[in-house]
Each structure stands twice: as structure tokens, then as C-alpha cells.
Design a protein around this motif. Structure first.
Motif, PDB file in Angstrom:
ATOM      1  N   VAL A  12      56.303  23.039   7.328  1.00 25.74           N
ATOM      2  CA  VAL A  12      55.930  22.050   6.328  1.00 25.74           C
ATOM      3  C   VAL A  12      55.393  20.830   7.070  1.00 25.74           C
ATOM      4  O   VAL A  12      56.087  20.249   7.916  1.00 25.74           O
ATOM      5  CB  VAL A  12      57.124  21.643   5.445  1.00 25.74           C
ATOM      6  CG1 VAL A  12      56.703  20.581   4.432  1.00 25.74           C
ATOM      7  CG2 VAL A  12      57.686  22.863   4.725  1.00 25.74           C
ATOM      8  N   LEU A  13      54.169  20.449   6.765  1.00 25.01           N
ATOM      9  CA  LEU A  13      53.531  19.284   7.376  1.00 25.01           C
ATOM     10  C   LEU A  13      53.475  18.176   6.335  1.00 25.01           C
ATOM     11  O   LEU A  13      53.002  18.398   5.213  1.00 25.01           O
ATOM     12  CB  LEU A  13      52.122  19.614   7.851  1.00 25.01           C
ATOM     13  CG  LEU A  13      51.973  20.411   9.159  1.00 25.01           C
ATOM     14  CD1 LEU A  13      52.493  21.827   9.028  1.00 25.01           C
ATOM     15  CD2 LEU A  13      50.510  20.433   9.599  1.00 25.01           C
ATOM     16  N   ALA A  14      53.970  17.002   6.709  1.00 26.64           N
ATOM     17  CA  ALA A  14      53.969  15.855   5.800  1.00 26.64           C
ATOM     18  C   ALA A  14      53.014  14.795   6.335  1.00 26.64           C
ATOM     19  O   ALA A  14      53.059  14.439   7.517  1.00 26.64           O
ATOM     20  CB  ALA A  14      55.375  15.279   5.669  1.00 26.64           C
ATOM     21  N   PHE A  15      52.150  14.290   5.442  1.00 25.82           N
ATOM     22  CA  PHE A  15      51.143  13.300   5.802  1.00 25.82           C
ATOM     23  C   PHE A  15      51.387  12.017   5.010  1.00 25.82           C
ATOM     24  O   PHE A  15      51.845  12.052   3.864  1.00 25.82           O
ATOM     25  CB  PHE A  15      49.741  13.826   5.503  1.00 25.82           C
ATOM     26  CG  PHE A  15      49.363  15.055   6.268  1.00 25.82           C
ATOM     27  CD1 PHE A  15      48.671  14.963   7.459  1.00 25.82           C
ATOM     28  CD2 PHE A  15      49.710  16.319   5.800  1.00 25.82           C
ATOM     29  CE1 PHE A  15      48.318  16.100   8.170  1.00 25.82           C
ATOM     30  CE2 PHE A  15      49.362  17.463   6.500  1.00 25.82           C
ATOM     31  CZ  PHE A  15      48.668  17.352   7.688  1.00 25.82           C
ATOM     32  N   ALA A  16      51.070  10.914   5.629  1.00 24.79           N
ATOM     33  CA  ALA A  16      51.224   9.618   4.968  1.00 24.79           C
ATOM     34  C   ALA A  16      50.133   8.688   5.460  1.00 24.79           C
ATOM     35  O   ALA A  16      49.461   8.948   6.457  1.00 24.79           O
ATOM     36  CB  ALA A  16      52.609   9.036   5.243  1.00 24.79           C
ATOM     37  N   GLY A  17      49.957   7.581   4.760  1.00 24.97           N
ATOM     38  CA  GLY A  17      48.987   6.575   5.135  1.00 24.97           C
ATOM     39  C   GLY A  17      49.030   5.450   4.125  1.00 24.97           C
ATOM     40  O   GLY A  17      49.979   5.328   3.347  1.00 24.97           O
ATOM     41  N   PRO A  22      45.222   4.428   8.647  1.00 21.93           N
ATOM     42  CA  PRO A  22      44.720   5.801   8.730  1.00 21.93           C
ATOM     43  C   PRO A  22      45.798   6.799   8.325  1.00 21.93           C
ATOM     44  O   PRO A  22      46.983   6.467   8.250  1.00 21.93           O
ATOM     45  CB  PRO A  22      44.358   5.947  10.209  1.00 21.93           C
ATOM     46  CG  PRO A  22      45.297   5.025  10.915  1.00 21.93           C
ATOM     47  CD  PRO A  22      45.485   3.857   9.988  1.00 21.93           C
ATOM     48  N   VAL A  23      45.386   8.031   8.113  1.00 20.56           N
ATOM     49  CA  VAL A  23      46.321   9.116   7.821  1.00 20.56           C
ATOM     50  C   VAL A  23      47.153   9.405   9.071  1.00 20.56           C
ATOM     51  O   VAL A  23      46.654   9.361  10.199  1.00 20.56           O
ATOM     52  CB  VAL A  23      45.567  10.379   7.383  1.00 20.56           C
ATOM     53  CG1 VAL A  23      46.533  11.537   7.152  1.00 20.56           C
ATOM     54  CG2 VAL A  23      44.758  10.104   6.129  1.00 20.56           C
ATOM     55  N   ARG A  24      48.428   9.716   8.846  1.00 23.28           N
ATOM     56  CA  ARG A  24      49.335  10.065   9.936  1.00 23.28           C
ATOM     57  C   ARG A  24      50.026  11.389   9.611  1.00 23.28           C
ATOM     58  O   ARG A  24      50.404  11.617   8.449  1.00 23.28           O
ATOM     59  CB  ARG A  24      50.390   8.976  10.137  1.00 23.28           C
ATOM     60  CG  ARG A  24      49.822   7.601  10.362  1.00 23.28           C
ATOM     61  CD  ARG A  24      50.911   6.556  10.576  1.00 23.28           C
ATOM     62  NE  ARG A  24      51.874   6.473   9.500  1.00 23.28           N
ATOM     63  CZ  ARG A  24      51.705   5.789   8.358  1.00 23.28           C
ATOM     64  NH1 ARG A  24      50.563   5.141   8.139  1.00 23.28           N
ATOM     65  NH2 ARG A  24      52.655   5.758   7.439  1.00 23.28           N
ATOM     66  N   LEU A  70      40.015   4.445  10.514  1.00 28.08           N
ATOM     67  CA  LEU A  70      39.808   5.551   9.587  1.00 28.08           C
ATOM     68  C   LEU A  70      40.594   5.327   8.298  1.00 28.08           C
ATOM     69  O   LEU A  70      41.714   4.810   8.319  1.00 28.08           O
ATOM     70  CB  LEU A  70      40.241   6.872  10.222  1.00 28.08           C
ATOM     71  CG  LEU A  70      39.373   7.414  11.366  1.00 28.08           C
ATOM     72  CD1 LEU A  70      40.069   8.567  12.058  1.00 28.08           C
ATOM     73  CD2 LEU A  70      38.008   7.844  10.841  1.00 28.08           C
ATOM     74  N   ARG A  71      40.021   5.742   7.171  1.00 21.08           N
ATOM     75  CA  ARG A  71      40.689   5.621   5.882  1.00 21.08           C
ATOM     76  C   ARG A  71      40.571   6.931   5.109  1.00 21.08           C
ATOM     77  O   ARG A  71      39.533   7.589   5.107  1.00 21.08           O
ATOM     78  CB  ARG A  71      40.078   4.481   5.054  1.00 21.08           C
ATOM     79  CG  ARG A  71      40.275   3.104   5.666  1.00 21.08           C
ATOM     80  CD  ARG A  71      41.744   2.701   5.743  1.00 21.08           C
ATOM     81  NE  ARG A  71      41.924   1.381   6.353  1.00 21.08           N
ATOM     82  CZ  ARG A  71      42.198   1.190   7.649  1.00 21.08           C
ATOM     83  NH1 ARG A  71      42.283   2.238   8.470  1.00 21.08           N
ATOM     84  NH2 ARG A  71      42.356  -0.027   8.123  1.00 21.08           N
TER      85      ARG A  71
END
Length: 700
Positions: A12-17, A22-24, A70-71
Motif C-alpha cells: 500500500v503506497l500512501a501519497f500526500a501533498g 509537491p507530492v510526497r 512541483l504541484r
């Protein structure tokens, strides 16, 4: 941006920003595991360009100004592939991070950068783009950098696959007081490889393990040229970054015009609940998941090659015919004629035409090839297609643009020029050579060698030399695909002075990988044992080159080297005693018995990955019926070794001799409760004598 998760198999990969961030990638863990660190300031993508470097500056490839700007634009899911889209407004760059599932616990990821038409001003010259970057490395929110070890491998000619395990604090990550300094540490661990040998100094695979919990992250750069690993700390987390070539390390940069896209090399990533063996096991599944396997690859033939400790590049009809007759009697499938078949005398700096040498073969090369097929074997030939010797006629007749050059001067290294396969004349030449060997001589196996490392690359056309090399490398892969489509029955071995090009851009396409040029069988033991950490067992071409007249123990050890993997047989079989030949036949039969399960087996190392000077060395291959274990005792080691086999703990196991047929001076006792195999070598084999056995482990 909205926080979101994406599942890949059991990962499971979780992304935030955020609107101003930028996205992390902030978590990457197996499903059902503990949450990852809640906070990381490491962007998903790091990239820099001329005029747009880092803040703060330094040697590291993080803290890039463009990466921070980056956005998030959006993300798409198509089947087993996730694409995260971001935009960089200053230069007008669209950046896509692509992640695809390759096995239940692994993914493959890369970055695509496009110069948006009508946005940004002036030229954009990229000098670094990450393929993979994450701050989601610590196994849980309570873990510390002090808990983590790095497993990484050095590589060199005849000294391949030298692995070590060291704490991150000892490999270069200095501990500082971040609050007092008000900044992140600037120290880093980095590992890189340069030039046309993708594994000439180091291996592109590494694993981070935890001493405080069951956790390991493995990763490998899949590129047949320069690459980079980097590990360091930000203000809030530990990061791992991997990429292809860079400006700082490899003289790489690329100019993007409107509408142009640059795609980075791919990186495979595995995250498991377990240790290093579990991570390498998952990378094994990943490699099988990305391999472009053809029907011909399923055959797994036993190959005899006349080179190692035998003809050593000096084949003739008179020398080959007795070897061919002997090889046919021990059960070989392919007989490969190695280097030297194309030159009447000294040949190193005159290669390139690849025509049979008349003085070596008075009756023609066809006479020898017919002798091979008459004895029930297929024929193979050695070839180094990417080079032209400085004294070859082709060095004067091929166009200047067909060669690597710097500053308008053609490059030469080790007596050779490197062909630039971007040029049609270079590509046409190597294609015609392979066509002639396959269609004219009936070769079904080619040992494709590359003994020349020509530096950063070629700047022909006004580009950075590193980008010239990158373009050449990618054309080389396309050429391999083309050749195998033209000749679907052709098997190609990857060899570059042994294993100097042991990467999965290459090996996802080719059949076999030579694991070394090492001529000492005792020194070969740790190379053979460690090979499956880098490559699939079914692609690990380990030399087995017994010498007549040596002790039975050394003779046996030479054969043990080749049993677990793909046996690459050599040696003067034609002058061996009947007892020696019988032992060779037994080794071939023992190897063949493994082949039905070899391509589904998983490697493990009861003693850990071998050190270069270790006295006891062990490699296991786990399969559905238990597994096999090769064990080497090198001179000076003790008489007893304990070999943990955790996956069989609590199980009654029968331990039998697989090769040779009897243990003869060795005993093996299984402790089911501890899951440990106790191996003893008695006094009939002196401590200064190298010895080895292959054992079969069968659960009751």
C-alpha cells in the motif's frame, strides 16, 4: 491536493501533498502492517536544470528547487499502473511519476518529464531527474536511523558480487543535532557506476534492513549504463533516492525543447516484513515479473564453453574436435566456441569483421560446427559486436560517425573503438554479423561479450557525453529486441569481462549472465553463492571447470560451483580419467534434476551473503518440495558450521547428498526445533583442503 493511497499487490503506497507543496510518497508498506511515518518532507520527484539547482546547495541530489516547486495536477490508475501528474510552472514542465506492479511485494517506477509547449522561457537543460525518491524508509514512526543497516555490493573483474552489511551511520550518514543547526544533515551515502559497464565497480541493487523490527526495503536500478543510489536525511525523515546518469557523476544532461519528453531509467522497489533474504526473494519475483521471456528461454540448456581454464581464446580444429566428442558424452546441450575463432594470430586489437580464421580451421569452421551437431549438440559462438579493433580494416572503412568520439576525436580504449549504435552503419554492421552467424553457420547460442569501458560517452552532435551514452544504451536494447525477433530460437548470453554488465535492462531480455571470469574455483565459491542476490538463479551462468589430476575434493568443488544456477561447463574433458568423467556426468545429472524447479525457486543464505574471505559459504534454493543447499568449506575454516534454515523450522527434514552421490567425509544433522542444519567435515578431509557438497532438503 487530496491524500490518496494506491495498492499494488500486498503493498500500500500512501501519497500526500498540499496546495503549496509537491507530492510526497509518505508510506510504502505491506498491507496490514503498521502505519509508516506520518511526516516526511521528501518530494516524490527531485529534478534540477542548468540555472535551477539546489537550496541549500551541496553534493546531494535532494533539496532541488524544481522538485520543491512541483504541484499536484492529478493521478490516474489503469490496471496495475499508477501515474501521478505534477506541473512545474517556472520552466513549464509536466512531470509524471509512473508506478506499476511487478510482483505482490514489488513495483517498478520511473519519471517522465515533458517541456510544455507555450510555457516557460529560454532553454531547459535537465542535469538530474530521479527515478525513485521517498522519505518512507523507516519501518515505523518509532524507528531510528541508528536501527538500520545497508546491504550493498561491490563488483570488479574476477571479484564480482562482494556484498557487505553495514550500519547507515557507518556508511556516511553523520548524526547531528538538527534543531540546534536548524537544518537537515548534509551527509549522504551514495553509490554509483560509470561508463559502458553498468556493474563495473558496484552493483545496482541494495537493501535497507532494520535491526529493531521485521522490515526491509530493496531496490535496483534497471539501466545498462551509469546509475546512482543515494541515502540521506531530511529535517523529518530518512530518504532513499535512485536514478540513472547525472551531470555531477556522469557528465549527463539533456536539452528539452517544447513537446519533448525525457524518460528516466526504471527502478525496481520491494518492501517486505522480514530481513535481507526476504527482500532479495521479493526482488527475485520482481525480476521474473519484468523479464521478457521467450519460448526459447524455457529450455535451460547445459552449455559447454571452451574458454575458461581450457583453450583460453586459442581454438583450432585439432583442439576442438576432442573436446566436442567428450562434451557430447557427458550430456551437454550446447557447445560454444569462445574467443579467437576469427583471427589467425594476435587478435585483440584487430577484431570487428568476425570471419573465421582460415589457419585455425583448415577444413573451414563448418567442419567444427558439423562435428558439434553430429554429436547431438547445438553450436554457439563468442561475439563482441559493439567494438572494432583499432587495427581492424573496419576502423578505416566504417564512417567516422559510427564510433564514439569526444571533441571530434574518436575514442579508443584497450585497443578498441566502441561503435555508436545510433548510427545506421554501426547498427547495420552488427545486425549483418549476427545474421551471418545464425543463418550462415547455424549458431543457436551467442556469448555476447563487452570488454571495453570507454568512459562517460560520446558528445557527437553537441550533446553531453553522458546523454550520448544513454542514447546508445537504449538503442543497444532495441537492437537486442530486434535481433531476438529476427531469430526467435537464438539464445544470447550477457558477458562483459565476466559480470561487468549485470543489470536488468539487459537481463530482462537476455537468456544467461556470466557471473565471473574468475579462474580459481575456490575463489569462485562466494561469487557463485552471491550471484542470485543480483540475478535470477535460472540466469546465473556459473563456471564449472574441473581440472584433471587435481584432488577429488577440489575437482568436486569446481563442479559444485555450477550446480545451483546454470551450469557453464568447461575443462579438458577429453583427457580426464574415467572416474573424473563419471563425476562430471553426475554433476550434469544433478544440475538437470534441479532445472524443473529452478525458475520458480527462491534464494536464501543461511550464513548471510558471503564475505570475500569467508571460510564457510552457503547458498540455498528454496522450492515447493523443500530445497537444495550448496555448502563450501574453504581452506582454514573450522570443521563444523551451523546453517539456519528458518522456513523449515519445526519440520522434520530428510537431508541427502545431491552432489556428489555420497557425502564422503561430511555429515549433516537437522535440528527441527531450532531449524538449524549442523554440518561437520571429519578428519579424512584436512582443514587446508577446500571441499564442497550440494545437499537436498526434503520435509518429511
Amino acid at each position: 491536493m487530496p491524500e490518496f493511497t494506491w495498492s499494488s499487490g500486498s503493498l500500500v503506497l500512501a501519497f500526500a501533498g498540499g496546495d503549496n507543496d509537491p507530492v510526497r510518497l509518505c508510506s510504502m508498506l505491506p498491507r496490514g502492517g503498521a502505519d509508516g511515518p506520518a511526516e516526511t518532507d521528501q518530494p516524490l520527484v527531485e529534478l534540477s536544470a542548468f540555472g535551477h539547482g539546489r537550496f541549500p546547495g551541496g553534493f546531494r541530489h535532494v533539496d532541488t528547487v524544481l522538485g520543491r516547486s512541483l504541484r499536484y495536477v492529478g493521478h490516474d490508475v489503469e490496471g496495475d499502473r499508477l501515474t501521478v501528474r505534477q506541473h512545474e510552472p517556472t520552466l513549464g514542465l509536466d512531470v509524471r511519476s509512473v508506478v506499476e506492479t511487478t510482483s505482490p511485494d514489488s513495483v517498478r517506477t520511473w519519471t517522465e518529464v515533458t517541456r510544455t509547449a507555450g510555457q516557460g522561457e529560454g532553454d531547459v537543460v535537465l542535469d538530474f531527474v530521479s527515478s525513485f525518491a521517498t522519505g518512507a524508509v523507516l519501518p515505523d514512526s518509532g524507528a531510528e536511523v541508528e536501527d538500520l543497516d545497508l546491504v550493498a555490493g561491490a563488483n570488479d573483474w574476477v571479484a564480482e558480487s562482494r556484498w557487505s552489511t553495514r550500519p547507515l551511520r557507518e556508511v556516511g550518514l553523520a548524526r547531528i543535532d538538527r534543531e540546534l543547526q536548524h537544518h537537515a544533515p548534509r551527509s549522504r551515502y551514495h553509490l554509483t557506476n560509470r561508463g559502458s559497464w553498468s556493474t563495473g565497480e558496484a552493483l545496482p541493487t541494495a537493501v535497507v534492513t532494520s535491526r529493531s523490527s521485521d522490515y526491509a526495503m530493496g531496490f535496483q536500478v534497471e539501466h545498462n549504463g551509469p546509475w546512482l543510489h543515494e541515502i540521506g536525511e531530511t529535517r523529518t525523515s530518512l530518504y532513499v533516492l535512485a536514478s540513472g546518469p547525472t551531470d555531477a557523476e556522469h557528465q549527463w544532461s539533456v536539452r528539452l525543447t517544447a513537446g519533448e519528453t525525457f524518460v528516466t531509467p526504471a527502478v525496481g522497489v520491494a518492501v517486505v516484513r522480514g530481513g535481507a533474504d526476504d527482500a532479495f526473494g521479493t526482488l527475485t519475483a520482481h525480476r521474473r515479473g519484468i523479464r521478457r521471456q521467450r519460448e526459447a528461454d524455457l529450455s535451460l540448456p547445459v552449455v559447454f564453453n571452451d574458454y575458461m581454464n581450457t583453450l583460453m581464446g586459442d581454438p583450432t580444429t585439432a583442439k576442438l574436435i576432442p573436446l566436442i566428442e567428450a562434451a557430447g558424452k557427458v550430456g551437454v546441450d550446447i557447445f560454444c566456441i569462445d574467443a579467437g575463432w576469427y583471427a589467425d594470430g594476435t587478435w585483440w586489437d584487430s577484431v570487428g569483421e568476425w570471419l573465421p580464421a582460415a589457419d585455425r580451421f583448415p577444413g573451414g569452421l563448418e567442419e567444427v560446427l558439423t562435428a558439434i551437431t553430429d554429436r547431438g549438440m547445438a553450436a554457439g559462438l563468442w561475439l563482441e559486436p559493439e567494438v572494432i579493433g583499432v587495427n581492424s580494416p573496419l576502423a578505416r572503412t566504417l564512417p567516422e560517425e559510427a564510433f564514439f568520439s569526444r571533441g571530434g576525436i574518436r575514442l579508443a580504449e584497450h585497443g578498441r573503438h566502441l561503435l555508436d549504435l545510433r548510427h545506421p552503419a554501426a547498427r547495420g554492421h552488427v545486425t549483418a554479423v549476427v545474421d551471418r552467424l545464425v543463418e550462415g553457420y547455424g549458431a543457436t547460442f551467442i556469448k555476447m561479450d563487452c570488454n571495453t569501458m570507454t568512459g562517460p560517452g560520446s558528445d557527437r552532435g553537441g550533446i553531453a557525453p553522458g546523454h550520448g551514452l544513454l542514447e546508445h544504451n537504449r538503442v543497444l536494447l532495441d537492437w537486442i529486441d530486434e535481433i531476438q525477433a529476427r531469430h526467435p530460437a537464438l539464445l544470447i548470453e550477457s558477458c562483459a569481462s565476466g559480470a561487468m554488465r549485470m543489470d536488468y535492462a539487459t537481463l530482462s531480455r537476455l537468456h544467461l549472465q556470466s557471473t565471473s571470469d574468475q579462474q580459481d574455483p575456490v575463489m569462485y565459491a562466494p561469487i557463485a553463492a552471491a550471484a542470485p542476490a543480483s540475478i535470477l538463479p535460472e540466469q546465473a551462468g556459473n563456471w564449472a571447470y574441473p581440472r584433471t589430476g587435481t584432488s577429488t575434493e577440489l575437482f568436486t568443488l569446481s563442479l559444485v560451483n555450477g550446480v545451483l544456477g546454470r551450469m557453464y561447463l568447461s575443462g579438458y574433458l577429453n583427457v580426464m580419467t574415467p572416474a573424473e568423467l563419471a563425476l562430471v556426468q553426475d554433476a550434469v545429472a544433478a544440475h538437470r534434476a534441479l532445472l524443473p524447479t529452478l525458475a520458480t525457486s527462491t534464494p536464501f543464505w543461511p550464513l548471510g551473503l558471503p564475505g570475500w574471505e569467508d571460510g564457510w559459504v552457503a547458498l540455498g534454493l528454496r522450492d515447493a518440495d523443500g530445497g537444495h543447499l550448496s555448502v563450501w568449506r574453504r581452506p582454514g575454516a573450522g570443521a563444523i558450521v551451523r546453517l539456519p534454515v528458518p522456513h523449515l523450522r519445526g519440520t522434520d527434514v530428510a537431508v541427502d547428498a545431491h552432489f556428489p552421490r555420497a557425502l564422503d567425509g561430511w555429515t549433516a544433522d537437522w535440528d527441527a526445533a531450532e531449524g538449524v542444519l549442523r554440518v561437520t567435515v571429519d578428519d579424512s578431509i584436512p582443514a587446508d583442503v577446500a571441499s564442497a557438497r550440494v545437499l537436498r532438503l526434503t520435509p518429511a
